[in-house]
Design an enzyme around this catalytic site. Structure first.
Site, PDB file in Angstrom:
ATOM      1  N   LYS A 252       0.811  -1.228   0.000  1.00  0.00           N
ATOM      2  CA  LYS A 252       0.000   0.000   0.000  1.00  0.00           C
ATOM      3  C   LYS A 252       0.840   1.272   0.000  1.00  0.00           C
ATOM      4  CE  LYS A 252      -4.377  -1.873   1.299  1.00  0.00           C
ATOM      5  NZ  LYS A 252      -5.426  -2.083   2.280  1.00  0.00           N
TER       6      LYS A 252
ATOM      7  N   ARG B  41      -3.702 -10.177   4.740  1.00  0.00           N
ATOM      8  CA  ARG B  41      -4.087 -10.129   3.320  1.00  0.00           C
ATOM      9  C   ARG B  41      -2.873  -9.618   2.539  1.00  0.00           C
ATOM     10  NH1 ARG B  41      -6.132  -6.686  -0.487  1.00  0.00           N
ATOM     11  NH2 ARG B  41      -7.783  -7.535  -1.811  1.00  0.00           N
TER      12      ARG B  41
HETATM   13  N1  HH2 Z   1      -7.391  -3.731   0.581  1.00  0.00           N
HETATM   14  C1  HH2 Z   1      -7.676  -3.742  -0.745  1.00  0.00           C
HETATM   15  C2  HH2 Z   1      -8.802  -4.441  -1.222  1.00  0.00           C
HETATM   16  N2  HH2 Z   1      -9.586  -5.150  -0.376  1.00  0.00           N
HETATM   17  N3  HH2 Z   1     -10.068  -5.913   1.808  1.00  0.00           N
HETATM   18  C3  HH2 Z   1      -9.790  -5.939   3.099  1.00  0.00           C
HETATM   19  N4  HH2 Z   1     -10.548  -6.661   3.953  1.00  0.00           N
HETATM   20  N5  HH2 Z   1      -8.726  -5.249   3.630  1.00  0.00           N
HETATM   21  C4  HH2 Z   1      -7.903  -4.495   2.838  1.00  0.00           C
HETATM   22  O1  HH2 Z   1      -6.960  -3.861   3.378  1.00  0.00           O
HETATM   23  C5  HH2 Z   1      -8.179  -4.441   1.439  1.00  0.00           C
HETATM   24  C6  HH2 Z   1      -9.289  -5.174   0.938  1.00  0.00           C
HETATM   25  C7  HH2 Z   1      -6.796  -3.001  -1.689  1.00  0.00           C
HETATM   26  O2  HH2 Z   1      -5.802  -3.838  -2.226  1.00  0.00           O
HETATM   27  P1  HH2 Z   1      -5.891  -4.600  -3.626  1.00  0.00           P
HETATM   28  O3  HH2 Z   1      -7.037  -5.542  -3.683  1.00  0.00           O
HETATM   29  O4  HH2 Z   1      -4.575  -5.236  -3.899  1.00  0.00           O
HETATM   30  O5  HH2 Z   1      -6.066  -3.437  -4.710  1.00  0.00           O
HETATM   31  P2  HH2 Z   1      -7.305  -2.921  -5.547  1.00  0.00           P
HETATM   32  O6  HH2 Z   1      -8.358  -2.474  -4.602  1.00  0.00           O
HETATM   33  O7  HH2 Z   1      -6.708  -1.805  -6.383  1.00  0.00           O
HETATM   34  O8  HH2 Z   1      -7.812  -4.069  -6.402  1.00  0.00           O
END
Ligand code: HH2
Length: 256
Positions: A203, A237
């Site tokens: 992040k 995660r």
């Molecule tokens: N962070 C992201 C997405 N979903 N869900 C939970 N429970 N906690 C988190 O910190 C969280 C989440 C963001 O990361 P990522 O899925 O890699 O990116 P994007 O939202 O751009 O797909």
């Protein structure tokens, strides 16, 4: 929890696993590397991200969830839409991971009827604008109060506590200082009676701390995941399963 985004625009793995085949292949690799659970996302929730329609989100995730479920791989689906939750459960998902904490009309009911687990995450605002000017009095108290209210709502809707997980939502409507405060006090969340999930992987807060671009944040991500584990997080995660597993192996050996 290994992260796989079947999207063109996720902030780290966008476009890498946009085809069903590549997502399944990556999932199998993460499983071999030691992921207990895979989180499949069909819509990016990155700051400033554009929303995706139900049909497109279903097209992206359902074949992947079906394939992984048929391989007996536990799958959670990262969505805020009740229609997608229903389809994900029908396709074999064992958990719904909702950055909107099941606040959409009908979401609580879908999860209750589906007999699956759910992760309730805190977010201030919505992805398009959440990083504009996030404000809190006491971020730990306010996030905890919100999560307690959502735990109460989930239980009132018939979802037992044993199927719930909470997440303070690092980076979701939070400044660097808010994120650090939450990580520093993550142990304040463990008395809420459910496992705590922490998502810090790659992040931008880690970019701010190290000065590194998203592709070069693996070491900072592992450090953050380990700190979260030390503070009591039970689900991490992460995009980098192998590196995180190695760090946890050392930690677990010392702490037994
Ligand atoms: N962070 C992201 C997405 N979903 N869900 C939970 N429970 N906690 C988190 O910190 C969280 C989440 C963001 O990361 P990522 O899925 O890699 O990116 P994007 O939202 O751009 O797909």
């Amino acid at each position: 929890m290994g992260v796989i985004n079947v999207t063109p625009d996720s902030f780290f793995d966008g476009g890498l696993y946009a085809s069903t085949e590549s997502a399944i292949c990556h999932a199998a690799r993460m499983r071999e590397e030691g992921a207990d659970l895979l989180d499949i996302g069909g819509e990016s929730t990155r700051p400033g991200g554009d929303p995706v329609g139900v049909a497109e989100e279903l097209r992206r995730i359902v074949p992947v969830v079906q394939a992984l479920a048929s391989m007996n791989i536990p799958v959670s689906v990262d969505t805020s839409k009740p229609e997608v939750m229903s389809a994900a459960i029908a396709a074999g998902a064992v958990m719904i991971n909702d950055v909107n904490a099941l606040q959409a009309p009908g979401a609580l009911e879908v999860v209750a009827a589906g007999n699956v687990a759910a992760c309730l995450m805190h977010m201030q605002g919505e992805p398009r604008s959440m990083q504009t000017n996030p404000q809190y009095g006491d971020v730990v108290v306010e996030v905890k109060d919100f999560l307690q209210r959502r735990l109460n709502a989930a239980q009132a809707a018939g979802i037992p506590l044993m199927r719930l997980v909470i997440d303070p939502g690092f980076g979701f409507g939070k400044t660097l200082e808010h994120n650090l405060e939450l990580l520093r006090h993550l142990d304040h969340f463990i008395d809420m009676g459910v496992p705590v999930l922490a998502g810090l992987s790659r992040k931008s807060m880690l970019g701010k701390l190290t000065g590194h671009a998203v592709g070069d944040r693996i070491h900072a991500s592992v450090a953050a995941a380990l700190l979260a584990a030390v503070k009591g997080a039970r689900i991490l995660r992460v995009h980098d399963v192998k590196a995180t597993r190695d760090a946890l192996a050392v930690y677990n050996a010392v702490e037994q």
